[in-house]
Structure formats: C-alpha cells, structure tokens
Scaffold this motif. Structure first.
Motif, PDB file in Angstrom:
ATOM      1  N   ILE B 435      11.707 -18.521 -26.665  1.00 50.48           N
ATOM      2  CA  ILE B 435      12.455 -19.572 -27.354  1.00 50.48           C
ATOM      3  C   ILE B 435      13.465 -18.893 -28.261  1.00 50.48           C
ATOM      4  CG2 ILE B 435      12.288 -21.566 -28.868  1.00 50.48           C
ATOM      5  CD1 ILE B 435       9.423 -21.885 -28.010  1.00 50.48           C
ATOM      6  N   ARG B 437      15.520 -19.320 -31.273  1.00 47.41           N
ATOM      7  CA  ARG B 437      15.708 -20.199 -32.421  1.00 47.41           C
ATOM      8  C   ARG B 437      16.813 -19.683 -33.308  1.00 47.41           C
ATOM      9  NH1 ARG B 437      10.657 -23.092 -32.493  1.00 47.41           N
ATOM     10  NH2 ARG B 437       9.072 -21.772 -31.570  1.00 47.41           N
ATOM     11  N   GLN B 439      19.595 -21.816 -34.496  1.00 50.04           N
ATOM     12  CA  GLN B 439      20.827 -22.589 -34.521  1.00 50.04           C
ATOM     13  C   GLN B 439      20.581 -23.893 -35.251  1.00 50.04           C
ATOM     14  OE1 GLN B 439      23.026 -22.317 -30.791  1.00 50.04           O
ATOM     15  NE2 GLN B 439      21.154 -21.478 -29.927  1.00 50.04           N
ATOM     16  N   GLU B 440      21.676 -24.393 -35.816  1.00 50.71           N
ATOM     17  CA  GLU B 440      21.556 -25.669 -36.501  1.00 50.71           C
ATOM     18  C   GLU B 440      22.185 -26.737 -35.624  1.00 50.71           C
ATOM     19  OE1 GLU B 440      23.419 -24.957 -40.259  1.00 50.71           O
ATOM     20  OE2 GLU B 440      22.286 -23.065 -40.340  1.00 50.71           O
ATOM     21  N   HIS B 754      11.127 -29.126 -24.616  1.00 53.73           N
ATOM     22  CA  HIS B 754      12.130 -29.510 -25.610  1.00 53.73           C
ATOM     23  C   HIS B 754      11.767 -30.847 -26.215  1.00 53.73           C
ATOM     24  CE1 HIS B 754      15.042 -26.358 -25.213  1.00 53.73           C
ATOM     25  NE2 HIS B 754      14.904 -26.393 -23.890  1.00 53.73           N
ATOM     26  N   ASP B 780      17.014 -30.032 -29.856  1.00 57.09           N
ATOM     27  CA  ASP B 780      16.211 -29.679 -31.029  1.00 57.09           C
ATOM     28  C   ASP B 780      16.640 -28.364 -31.651  1.00 57.09           C
ATOM     29  OD1 ASP B 780      15.477 -28.219 -28.898  1.00 57.09           O
ATOM     30  OD2 ASP B 780      13.318 -28.554 -29.062  1.00 57.09           O
ATOM     31  N   THR B 782      17.111 -25.394 -30.132  1.00 53.79           N
ATOM     32  CA  THR B 782      16.575 -24.164 -29.544  1.00 53.79           C
ATOM     33  C   THR B 782      17.081 -24.030 -28.121  1.00 53.79           C
ATOM     34  OG1 THR B 782      14.657 -25.304 -28.659  1.00 53.79           O
ATOM     35  CG2 THR B 782      14.400 -24.350 -30.839  1.00 53.79           C
ATOM     36  N   ARG B 784      15.572 -22.307 -24.501  1.00 51.34           N
ATOM     37  CA  ARG B 784      14.318 -21.806 -23.955  1.00 51.34           C
ATOM     38  C   ARG B 784      14.578 -21.103 -22.646  1.00 51.34           C
ATOM     39  NH1 ARG B 784       9.295 -24.684 -25.592  1.00 51.34           N
ATOM     40  NH2 ARG B 784       9.812 -25.745 -27.532  1.00 51.34           N
TER      41      ARG B 784
END
Lengths: 673, 787
Positions: B435, B437, B439-440, B754, B780, B782, B784
């Motif tokens: 995953i 991760r 990011q906004e 997700h 969300d 992310t 993957r």
C-alpha cells in the motif's frame, strides 16, 4: 391486392370471450351460467397474450374459449333452464294473486326435471376418466353426508349422499381396493386404487361442521347435484363389473337404528350365490378363496382359539408366509436408483385382518374403523351396543374377540381383579382385561394398514405414548427431511458441529449424542421395520397381558439409556471445561491477545470441523458466483428461480433437523438425569 | 261550542218533539230505569236538561216523582205516545203545584238550575286562553276537552241484574229485579189512576205547549206540519208518496211482447236438436266406452325422491381424442407429515412460528392449518375450516383458469457454464502486496513506468509522486499546482528514456525525474524533450490571410523551481486536460479535455513541440481518446459512442455503439482487434472490432460506476476494471489469433481493499508491463499493488 385485415377479427381476439359476453350470448342469467359451467366442466382460460385479447385494456376479466361457449349453445340443459324460468314466472304470478294451490300444481307438474346423464357421458368419455376425477366428488359427498340438514341443504340431499357414500364404501370393502388411510387433523384420508386409478378422499371427523361465513351453498349444491349423478353411475358400473346388483338392498329399519354401513345388503347377481346373502357383506363373487378358507377355519374352531390365545396372533403369520408374497427389492448400496415396486396385492389386503375378531370400545370412532377393518378383510367386528345395529357382537366379554380397540387412558393402579370382570360385564375395560385379548389404540389399525403388515401391538397399548403417525404419501426426495431416517444420514456436513457450537450453553456430548441417536434410530427402525405379527407378543406372550404393555413401554427405554448413566457425570464435567475454554477464548479475542494452544478438546475439534465445512462452503459459493457471472440475463433469472425452490427446501429441512436435534438432546438429557 | 250542549240537542230534542209513540216510550222507560235510584245521576241529568228544554226538564222531574209514588201510579204507559207525552207534561205541572214531595223536587230543580247556570257560564267562556307565541302572534291555548259520556250509554241499560229471566216470575212482587248495588228495582208505575184523570182533561187540537215567538200566542201545529216534521227527523223526502226504489223495467226479457222488436221468424235450430253436438257427444261416449277417456283421478303423490335410474353410461366408451384442449382439474396434493394428528415432534411449530402464523393474513399463510399434536385419537377436535376449504376447492374448480405449465425440471448445474478453474488460469493478482500511503485527497491516476520499477501517481493534492514498486517507498515528488488536481499521469512508452507526462488543469508537464535515473537515461530523456525547442518558432503556423494564429498549445519552460525538480516542459492548452494517452512510439500523445468543445481532443508531437487539433468539430462530448497499438488508427470515445479514425487517410473508419449512457474509459487490446469499454452505468463492455459495432459481451458485476479499464500490455491475457464500489475485478480475456474463435472471458477475482469515500472507490488501475501485477489508485488516498 388482398384486403387489409382488420384488427381484432382473428386469432386470440376471436378465440376468447369474456364472461359478460358469454352470458349475453347464451341469454341466461349469471347464476344459470354458473350452474351450466359447473355441470359442463367449463372453466375460464388464461389467454397467452392477454393484451391482444383485451385490446389493450388492463382491467381484470375472466375469459372463456369462444368455442366452449359456442358449444354450450347447443346444450339441452339450456332449454331446460329457459323452461324453468318460464315456469317460475308463472308460479310467481300465481303466488302474487294468492293462488297457492295453482302455484303448488304448477310447481309439481311443470317444473322441468334436470337430468345430467348425457353430461356425465360427455365429460367422462371413458370410465377411467370418471374414476380419475372422483377425488373431489367423494370428498364433497362425504362432507355432505356428515352435514346436518338446513334450509340450504335439504335432508333429501343428505340422505342421498349418505346412501351413495355407503354404497361406494361397500364396493371398496368387497373389492378390497382400499390401500392407505391417514388420520390428519382435518379428517381421515383414504386412498383406494380402482382399476389402476388412485382415488384419494377426505372424510371429516364426526363433529358439527362450521358452516358460517361466506359459504355459498348454492354453488356447493350444484356440485353435489352433479357429483351424486356421477357417483350413482360410477357405483352402478363398479357393482356390475364385479357381479353385484346395483342398488344394494337397503334396510331402512336398520338404518334407523344406526346400522349405517350394515343397513345395506350387497347381493350377487347370479342365482347360485345363495350363501352370500346370509352374511351381511360377504362378497360373493370376488370373495378371496384363501381369506374365505381362513375365515371358515376360524369360525369353525372358536373354542380352540380361546385356549391358545397366546398363539392366536401367530397363526396368520404362518398363513401369510404360505401366501405368495411380493418380494421386496431393497437397495443394498447407497446411490442406486429405486424402482417403483408393485403395491400390495388384493389378496394381501384382503387377509390383513381376516383372522381376527375386533371389538370397538365405546369411545372409538366406529364408522371409519368398521370401514377400514372390513376393507382389510376383517369379517367379525363387534362394538358397544350404544353404537347401533349391525355389530357382530355387542358383548364385550365374548371369548371369540381377539383384538379390542380402546382409546381411554389406562388406570394407573393395576389393582383389578377377576371378580371385577364378573360383576361388571357390561364395560370391562379398563377395570379388567380378558386374557388373550390384544388391547390396542385406534392408530394401530391405521399404521398396520399403511405398512400393510401387522405391527407390534405393545407400542400401541392403551395409555402408551404412541409413535408418530406418518403420512403414507410422502416420498422423501433428495435434500428433504425424512423423519424415518436418523440425523446422521441426512444432515449436511458440519451441521451437527455447528449446532453444537451454537448450543454452547450446555455441555458438549458428541459421542454420547451419537450413541443416543443410534439407539433412537434403532428404536424407530424397530417399530417401523418388519416386525412380523405376533413377534412382539412372543416375547412377552408368556406373561400376563397387564404387564405386557408396561413391560414393553419400559423395556426399550431401559435398553436405550443403559449406557448413559455411567458416562453422564464425566460428561458434565467435560462440558464445564469446554465452556470455560470458550470463555477464555472470548476474552482473548476481546483483548487482542493470542491464546496459546491448549489441549485439544472436543469443543475445539467441533469448531475445527465446522470451520473446515464453512471454508469449503465458502469456496464453493465463490466458485458458483464466478460461474454465474458468465450467464446471460435470461439464464441467470431461470437459475435464480430454480435456486429459490431448492433453497427453500433446504432451509425447511434444516430447521426440522435442528428441531429434532434439540428435542433429542433434551430427551437424552432428561434420561441422563 | 260546548260539546255537551250540542249533544243535548241532538240526542234529547227529537224525543221531545217526535210523536212516534212506542219508541219514545221505550226510551222513556229506559230512562226511568236508569235514573231510578242514583241521585247523583239524576242531578247530572238535570244539569243538561235544564239547559235547553223545559220539556225534558219536566220529564226528569216526573221521573223522580214516579220513583217516589210508583205504587199509586199504575196506568198510562201503554197509551199512545203523543197523548202520553202531553199528559206527562201536565203531570209535571200538577206535581209542581201540589204534592208533599214537591219541595224536594223543587229543591232539586233549584239545584239543577243553579248548576245549569254555572255550566252555562262555563260554556259561554271561551275554552281557550290567548297568549303570544315566539313570533309575537296570538296563540290559542285550548283547554283540555272534558268528554262527558252521559246517561244514554249502553251501560245504563244493564241496571237490572236479574239477567235473562222472564219478568213474570216477579209478578207477585213490588219489584222487578235488583240493581248493581243489590237494591230492589221497583216496578214502574202503571199510572192507571193518573191516566183516568188525564183522559178526563181535554186537550185542544194541535196543542204543543210552545209559544210562537212571532205572535206570542201558543204555537199550534197542524197535522200536516207535524207530518213534515216527522219526515224531516227521519231524513225522508218531504213529498208525499215518493218511491225512492221503483221496480226495474227489463226491456229485453223473456216476456213475449205484444210488439216484438224483430219480425223474423224463429230459426229452426231453436227447436231442432243439433246433429253436430250429437256427433260430438257420441264421440265422447265412444271414447269413454273404449276406455280412452278415463274419469279424472287426482294424480297420486309421486315419490319425491324419484330414484335415479341407473344404467351403464360407459357401455360404449370411446377415449377422448388426444388433441383435446381439455385440461383436467389438478388433484389436491396428499397430506404431508405435518398434517398428521400425531406428527413427529419436530413438525410442531414453536411459539414464534405459531405467533407468526397467527399474525399472517389468511391468504399469505403457507399452509392453512397449524400442526398440532394430539396424543390420542379421542382428543382430536373437528377441523373448523372443513366446509370452507371444500367450498374454496369448488370455487377453484369452476372459477380458476387452468394453464398447462411445464415444470422446470432443469438441473441448475447444467445451466452454469463450465469455466476453466482459476487455478489453471494463473497467474493473476489475488492479494494486496503493498500500500502506497502518503497522499492527501483522492489519487486520481496511477501509472507504471515502462520498465516496471516505479509507479507514478497523481492526485487532488497537486503532487506527482513516484514510488518504488518493490519497497513501496516514495522516491520522488513534485508539486505541480496549488489549486489544480493532477488528473492524469502517464509514462512515455520508451524503455531507453524515462519521461513522465502529467496533466494538472490546463497544463501538461513533461517530467524527467533525474534523481532516480541513471545519467545516460537522464541525458537521453532530456535530449528528446529539448529537441523540439525552437521548432515552433521557426515554422510559425500561419493562416491563409497571413495572420499569426494563436497557437493551440503553448510549449514553454515551466520555471526554475519546477525545472530544478526535473519538470522540463509545460504545454498549456485552452481547457483542463483529463486524460493523456501516448502513441506506442512515444512521438505523439493525445490529450482530451472534455470541456473544450472544438479543442477537446488534441494530438501533440513531442519532437516538434507541436499541438494539433484533429477534429474541427466533434459530435458529443469527448471522454477519452487512444491510439491503436499497431495501426494508424485513433479512437475517440464520446459519451455514448466510440469512433475510430484512420489518421493516415484522415477518415472515419467505424462507429461503435456500446449502448452505454456514459462511457468512462476505453482500452484497446494489445492485439488491436478488441476494445474494452467501462461505463458509468456499471457495465463493462467487450467489443470485438471485427465482429460488430455492438458489444460482444456485456458484464455487469459492479454495483457502482466503472472508472477505469485496462488490458495487460505485457502479453498476459488479463484485464481489470476499477469501480466506485471499492472493488476491482480481474478477468481472464484470451484472444485467439485466428478469426474462427471468439474471445473467452473468464472472471477470475474480485479484489477488495479500497475504501469508498464520498461514493468514490477505485479511480484508476494500471498493469505492470510484464508481471501479472496491477496497481490501483483509490479515493481513500492510497495506491495498492496487487499480485
């Protein structure tokens, strides 16, 4: 150029006609139309393409075939109806003028009599067709035979129905065509096989029927009118085919005294059958020679029978063995296809109760028992004098009686003495019992008939807890619950384990349960398997009859639960441990810690089994979902429909199994304590 | 007005004035009898008598008197009425004059008069009072009328209680019977002595004892006048000798007239016996003799229950023809175990089932009864719905339409297609391996680099990030824009160079992330990007009239901040770009900006830094565009159709009609003959370009819109879609080279992981260039990696 076809002039639009239009076309009133439809057996049709027929309107309408209605136009009854209408107008006019005498004369002389003979022939071109359609007719006629007369139901109709029903019953008795019967909560079902047709009818219990509410007796009356005519002709044909005179002699005096079935005297057609007329319902033409021989033999030596009462029930066994029995083909290996096997032959049916003399106690239903016993070969049936005429004997202490049917709770203390029997000869049971006589509850008769063999009477002893009464018509299909089989044989994989898991409040006793199940099954099979007549008696035969029932009650129970007593205590402690274990697991789960593997208990074993089963099921489901993805819409819908039925059946079976498991568990727990 | 008054006139006056003797006498006698003893009665009588006529007054007085001295008076009652009456009056006069009892009578009389006066007063007073009612009108309130039933009632007739006995038995006694109180009723005076006296007195002819009001002289009536009065009282016609009922005269009668009406002679038939009648009579006689006419006998009571005559209806039976349209009524099913009176205990309903059953509407119930257990046959009650069920069955028999229905006897397994087991179709991604991760906001786009080492992603935070695939570490990032989201990232498909294109708003950036590249790759990349500088300036696009046209895309350097990060080229177009797709050679790339109507689809040439618009006008709103992997074809997807153009010939080749409402994305199979379409209306469509313009397969397994579809480009027969329901589906889609076989599509796996955020799930998906791995961009925040 061809003419342009107009819409609504051919095809579906022409083939169907609404009810209103039909009534208009026939120029009769709606009630008359209804009668005509009932008589002629014309029923509405559902057009395949409704929109074409209704020309787009969506109102709910009833459609008939135009051809059907066209055909009704030529019906002779239609003219009768019109005549009737004219006469009723005249009568109304006479009544309006106050000329009651005129009205009476008109009614008597001019009202047309409606005959339905031609309709019977037309609706049932062959006799077999008529037999095929006899189910509803018989059910309806038997109901009306048991109704009280009222303004809607004249006494004449009721007596006619009674007469026809009794005549039909006589045929069934004489031809030994009754096959099965079942005591349901609605009434008593009977099934006869006549000329290869299975006829199933329902007779209500003799109580006052509730006739309130929105019941239109005019409609029922029309059906009755048709059915009485039909059954009249059917009876005639049935009687004549076996060489009997059709309307059998009816003894009104005996009927008055409540003889019911015995008020009719069946006679052979030929001159040479004089001996037949001596007995009340001896079947002259078709009397089974073997059965007759047995009956004669028994009638000849009633004294000897008295002496060797213990042997009496054994005797028929020998006779039966001497008979040519149909061999049963039993499936030895699972998975093989079962073939439909020939049913019991007439001879077998005729001789089931042939050697016995029955006595019906006052509290038993006389009419069904009399019919059943006679239909299965019993020649001598006695009953309490309160039941009315026609009994073989009304003396309960008659020594020739071999079986007494009793439906009363037995007195708890066994303090009866032989003096009691002397002082009160009128109603003996339950104060005293005759030695050598078998006392059974009525269900015994039904169960014997349905399995076409004599069952152990001790299971049906008065006051005993009866085995469940099962419908003889249910053929368990794959996946359906069958109460005759044990749970192990039919349950899905891991189901028992899952159940155990759920029932976590109690101790786990898988092995015990298996034992219990096994024993229960044995008991069940015992009861249902082919216990030859009298075998049960042989075991206990040497002892007194009084003890007999008690013994038999306790005997298997004691056997069944012998093994439990020793295990019970250890089991409880084990169960306690399992519960603790489960508790710990739950706690661990809540806190997020992993529980160190413990000693493998049955509980965890169970869980493992269940998990495994669940996993497998899940995989299968996934695979199935994957396959379903590739189906076309049409096929998917079809599959959904099929699966709906299957799922329903499965859940039903599962709930039944679940209930049974619960019951068995409760029972075994109760026994353990 | 007074009823009493009126009554007195009608009732009492006529006897006073009439001269019919006997009737009057009887009446008088009655009166005597009734008034004999009871004084109160007397007084009452007097009350009204006194009111109107003195004659009657006199009468009553006389009654009293007679009572008292009946013994002496023995005579005179049998005499003629008129005379008698006159005498009586005289007697009255006499008694009032003399006699010892006079005082009493006069007293009585006086009393009577007084009462009479009072009564009169009463009668003169109106018997109503006037009040005003609610409307102010006068309202008459009448007093209650007092009906006084007096003397001459029939009840008075039975004062003598001796019953039906001949009076001769009382001949010897002074009385003739007893009244209701047991007192003797005295024999009335015969008045013989009185009569003698009266007879002696001469009465002038026509004397009435009345005075003529006109003259004041005594009124005398002649015989004729009396006769008229008498007729009047009888309601007769006054004329003398009038016959109200004359005899009827029959004009046509049997009486032989002297002058007959017709002169014709009597016909012969009147006196000769008729031969015709004789003939008829003889006929009847003959019939009777022969017994053809029977004397009428009332039809004897026929047996009401006329026994049906039975015979064999089926003597010559013929089976019904096979093709008959008749459908026999279906039989009722036999009872099951649960219908037993003593069923196995597991069939009995528990409490909840029972409650549920009772609560259900009668028509909804699956079975019409509740299983019950009775431990003995004697305890079985009657079934209360028996008649009703029979009735309903009979209704069904004649009212229900019958339809032949084929039973579904299909094995469900046979319907399910035989799919190759997923095991055989491996490899394909099954689990989430990593995953990414950090990011906004949404991650809108994700792309593998051509070597499969890095993954680039762009999202709502305006950053383009590059991740190392194996470690999941973020190795490089750059913020392209503050406001705009990065809508699309795509690597240039060339293994020698490493150029990433990203679209944020109206700008397209060409990025060489040199920090993660080896120097020679970096150099090669830079060379390619720099080759075009100046090309646009050297060949300015001019229109026919020589004006310099505003270029569609402005190629420029993005500024030092971005350049230091490796962003080397910025292309600005007129409307926000949503998708970028590269040509296989990396020379061209197409961008689609759905909102720029005529400038929606642009094809950019990297080596010339040139932007071109292939379509002057576009039908529909463009969604996405893609180059054919091997031919010079170009696919443009609008909302509901896909057009393919031949770029070399510059013509429209084909219009595909997927039948979707809104296409979200398309992807062309690396073989070039198949096309995958994902739509916002939850469908995934497989188009075989050689086959038809309609989809070859329609797959509907998502519950929400499909955002992206991708074929595996590295030779594995896989494709994936990403949907807003948070799941991705991996399919096996094998395309066989020859045209004889259709593509096989097998669903393999649903990848879930997700999370759905504000109804957005997985935004984009991309396959690894060689391995069966794919990476997805989720709403969300992310990404993957699945393998």
């Amino acid at each position: 150029m061809a003419r342009i076809k107009k819409k609504g002039t051919s095809g579906a639009a022409k083939n169907y006609i609404t009810r209103t239009r039909a009534v208009k076309k026939l120029q009769i009133s709606l009630p008359d139309f209804r009668r005509l439809c009932i008589f002629k057996g014309i029923y509405p049709r559902e057009p395949r393409k409704k929109k074409k027929v209704t020309k787009g309107s969506t109102a709910a309408t009833t459609f008939y075939y135009t051809k059907d209605i066209q055909y009704l136009l030529h019906e002779p009854l239609l003219a009768k109806f019109r005549e009737h209408k004219a006469v009723s107008k005249k009568i109304a006019r006479a009544l309006g003028r106050g000329e009651a005498g005129d009205a009476a004369r008109l009614e008597k002389n001019l009202v047309p009599k409606i005959k339905l003979d031609h309709i019977i022939k037309e609706r049932y071109p062959t006799f077999v067709d008529a037999l095929r359609d006899l189910d509803d007719a018989l059910s309806m006629l038997f109901l009306f035979a048991n109704l009280p007369s009222s303004e809607h139901v004249p006494a004449k109709t009721i007596s006619l129905c009674q007469k026809l029903c009794h005549e039909f019953e006589h045929y069934v008795i004489v031809s030994h065509s009754l096959r099965k019967s079942f005591l349901s909560i609605k009434g008593i079902y009977y099934q006869a096989t006549i000329q290869g047709q299975d006829i199933l009818w329902l007779v209500p219990y003799r109580f006052v029927q509730r006739t309130g509410g929105d019941i239109d007796f005019r409609i029922m009356g029309t059906f009755i009118e048709f059915y009485t005519t039909l059954l009249g002709f059917v009876n005639y044909r049935l009687y004549t085919t076996i060489g009997l005179v059709y309307p059998p002699k009816f003894n009104a005096k005996m009927d008055e005294q409540g003889a019911e079935l015995s008020a009719f005297q069946v006679e052979g057609k030929s001159v040479g059958t004089d001996n037949a007329s001596t007995g009340n319902e001896e079947a002259p033409a078709v009397a089974n020679p073997e059965a007759q021989a047995i009956a004669d033999k028994l009638a000849a030596l009633p004294e000897t029978e008295e002496e060797e009462t213990a042997l009496a029930p054994v005797q028929p066994v020998d006779e039966d063995e001497a008979n040519e029995e149909i061999d049963k083909f039993e499936v030895t290996a699972p998975g093989a296809d079962e073939l439909p096997q020939p049913q019991a032959s007439n001879a077998e049916v005729a001789s089931l109760f042939a050697p016995f003399t029955f006595y019906l106690s006052r509290e038993t239903p006389r009419a069904p028992l009399e019919f059943l016993l006679k239909a299965f070969g019993c020649k001598r049936i006695g009953w309490d004098g309160a039941f009315g005429e026609g009994a073989f004997t009304t003396n309960e202490s008659d020594p020739s009686i071999t079986h007494q049917i009793v439906d009363r709770p037995s007195l708890s203390n066994g303090a009866e003495t032989s003096e009691d029997a002397d002082t009160a000869p009128k109603v003996q049971w339950p104060r005293s019992t005759m030695p050598g006589r078998t006392y059974v509850q009525p269900q015994w008769v039904w169960d014997c008939i349905n399995q076409s063999k004599l069952l152990r009477p001790d299971l049906y002893a008065p006051g005993a807890e009866l085995p469940p009464h099962l419908s003889p018509w249910v053929k368990p299909k794959k996946g359906e619950y069958d109460p005759n089989l044990s749970l192990q044989e039919q349950e899905a994989e891991g189901e028992a384990a899952a159940f155990e898991e759920e029932e976590d409040e109690e101790e786990e006793r898988a092995d015990l349960k298996v034992n219990g199940d096994g024993n229960n099954v044995d008991a069940l099979l015992d009861r249902e398997s082919s216990v030859e007549a009298g075998e049960g008696m042989d075991v206990d035969g040497s002892e007194d009859d009084e003890d007999d029932s008690d013994e038999s009650d306790e005997g298997p129970a004691a056997d069944e639960f012998d093994g439990f007593d020793s295990d019970a205590e250890s089991d409880i402690s084990e169960g306690e441990a399992a519960r603790l274990q489960h508790q710990r697991e739950l706690e661990a789960e809540a806190t997020g810690k992993t529980l160190e593997p413990e000693v493998e208990t049955t509980k965890s074993k169970n869980a493992a089994i269940r998990k495994k089963a669940e996993k497998k099921r899940k995989q299968e489901e996934e695979e199935r979902a994957r396959q379903k993805m590739m189906l076309s819409n049409k096929k998917r819908k079809l599959l959904k429909r099929i699966e709906y039925g299957a799922n329903k059946r499965d859940t039903e079976a599962e709930t039944l199994r679940r209930k049974r498991r619960k019951l068995e568990k409760a029972k075994s727990a109760a026994n353990a304590i | 007005m007074n009823p009493r008054k009126r009554k007195a006139i009608t009732r009492e006056a006529p006897p006073a004035e009439s001269d019919s003797g006997e009737e009057l006498a009887d009446g008088l006698l009655d009166g005597i009898l009734s008034h004999s003893e009871d004084s109160s009665d007397e007084s009452q009588d007097e009350d009204y008598d006194s009111e109107d006529s003195s004659v009657i007054e006199g009468l009553s007085d006389e009654d009293d008197e007679l009572d008292e001295d009946e013994d002496e008076d023995e005579s005179g009652f049998e005499s003629d009425g008129e005379e008698q009456r006159i005498r009586e009056q005289l007697r009255k006069l006499k008694t009032s004059d003399s006699s010892s009892e006079r005082r009493n009578t006069s007293l009585n009389l006086g009393d009577g008069e007084e009462k009479g006066l009072e009564d009169q007063d009463d009668s003169l007073k109106p018997n109503y009072t006037v009040t005003t009612d609610a409307n102010g009108n006068p309202r008459y309130l009448y007093k209650e009328i007092d009906p006084i039933y007096d003397s001459d009632d029939s009840a008075a007739d039975v004062t003598n209680t001796i019953g039906n006995i001949d009076l001769s038995y009382y001949d010897e006694y002074p009385h003739i019977g007893y009244d209701i109180n047991g007192k003797k009723i005295m024999r009335p005076a015969k008045g013989e002595a009185l009569d003698a006296l009266l007879d002696s007195i001469d009465i002038p002819k026509g004397w009435t004892g009345l005075t003529d009001p006109a003259t004041g002289k005594p009124l005398k009536l002649s015989d004729e006048e009396l006769d008229v009065l008498k007729r009047l009282t009888r309601n007769e016609v006054l004329e003398d000798g009038y016959d109200p009922y004359p005899e009827m005269v029959h004009y046509f009668s049997g009486v032989k007239e002297i002058m007959p009406l017709s002169a014709a002679p009597e016909p012969k038939r009147r006196f000769v016996p008729s031969k015709h009648e004789a003939k008829r009579v003889m006929k009847i006689v003959k019939a009777i003799r022969e017994g053809r006419i029977q004397p009428y006998k009332p039809p004897e009571e026929r047996e009401e229950d006329d026994e049906q005559i039975h015979y064999d209806v089926w003597a010559d039976e013929k089976p019904r023809p096979e093709k008959s349209m008749h459908i026999a009524a279906p039989k009722l099913p036999p009872p099951g175990y649960e219908a037993s009176y003593h069923p196995p205990p597991e069939y009995l309903p528990d409490k909840e089932e029972e409650a549920a059953w009772l609560e259900q509407d009668e028509e909804d119930r699956e079975r019409e009864f509740l299983p019950r257990n009775h431990d003995a046959l004697r305890k079985v009650p009657g079934y209360e719905n028996f008649v009703k069920e029979r009735f309903e069955r009979s209704l069904d028999l004649y009212l229900a339409p019958r339809v032949r229905r084929n039973k579904l006897n299909i094995d469900p397994e046979s319907l399910l297609p035989k799919l190759p087991s997923p095991e055989d179709l491996k490899p394909f991604p099954t689990t989430c391996a990593a995953i990414f991760r950090g990011q906004e906001g949404l991650v809108r786009s994700v792309a593998f680099d051509p070597l499969g080492i890095y993954v680039a992603s762009g999202g709502d935070d305006g950053f383009v990030r590059i991740w190392e695939l194996l470690t999941g570490r973020q190795v490089w990032n750059v913020k392209l824009s503050d406001e705009e989201a990065v809508d699309s990232v795509k690597w240039r498909p060339d293994k020698e160079t490493s150029i990433l294109s990203a679209a944020a708003g109206e700008d397209i950036y060409m990025i060489v992330p040199f920090t993660i590249l080896s120097p020679d790759v970096e150099q090669a990349s830079r060379d390619i990007l720099d080759a075009g500088w100046g090309y646009a300036a050297s060949q300015p696009s001019t229109t026919t009239n020589g004006e310099t046209k505003e270029p569609l895309g402005k190629w420029s350097r993005p500024g030092s901040r971005l350049e230091s990060k490796g962003v080397l080229v910025q292309v600005t177009v007129r409307s926000p770009v949503k998708t970028i797709n590269w040509h296989r050679k990396g020379e061209y790339f197409a961008t689609v900006s759905p909102r720029g109507q005529s400038t929606a689809v642009a094809i950019h040439t990297l080596s010339k830094h040139l932007t071109q618009l292939p379509f002057r006008r576009l039908k529909g709103i463009a969604q996405t565009a893609q180059f054919h992997p091997s031919k010079a074809l170009f696919f443009v997807a609008t909302r509901n159709s896909i057009r393919s153009y031949d770029l070399a010939k510059q013509e429209l080749v084909k219009i595909l009609q997927p039948g979707a409402k809104w296409i979200s994305s398309i992807d062309v199979h690396p073989g070039g003959d198949n096309l995958l379409v994902g739509t916002y209306d939850k469908r995934l469509l497989w188009h075989d370009l050689d086959l038809s313009t309609k989809p070859y397969k329609t797959l509907r397994f998502h519950t929400a819109a499909i955002r992206a579809v991708r074929y595996h480009q590295g030779g594995l027969p896989l494709f994936a879609d990403a949907s807003d329901d948070g799941s991705m589906q991996i399919f096996h889609g094998k395309v066989v080279g020859d045209m004889m076989e259709n593509a096989t599509i097998v669903p393999l796996k649903v990848l879930k992981g997700h999370k759905v955020k504000s109804r957005l799930g997985v935004m984009d998906v991309d396959w690894h260039p060689r391995e069966p791995w794919c990476v997805s961009a989720g709403a969300d925040g992310t990404c993957r990696l699945w393998n």
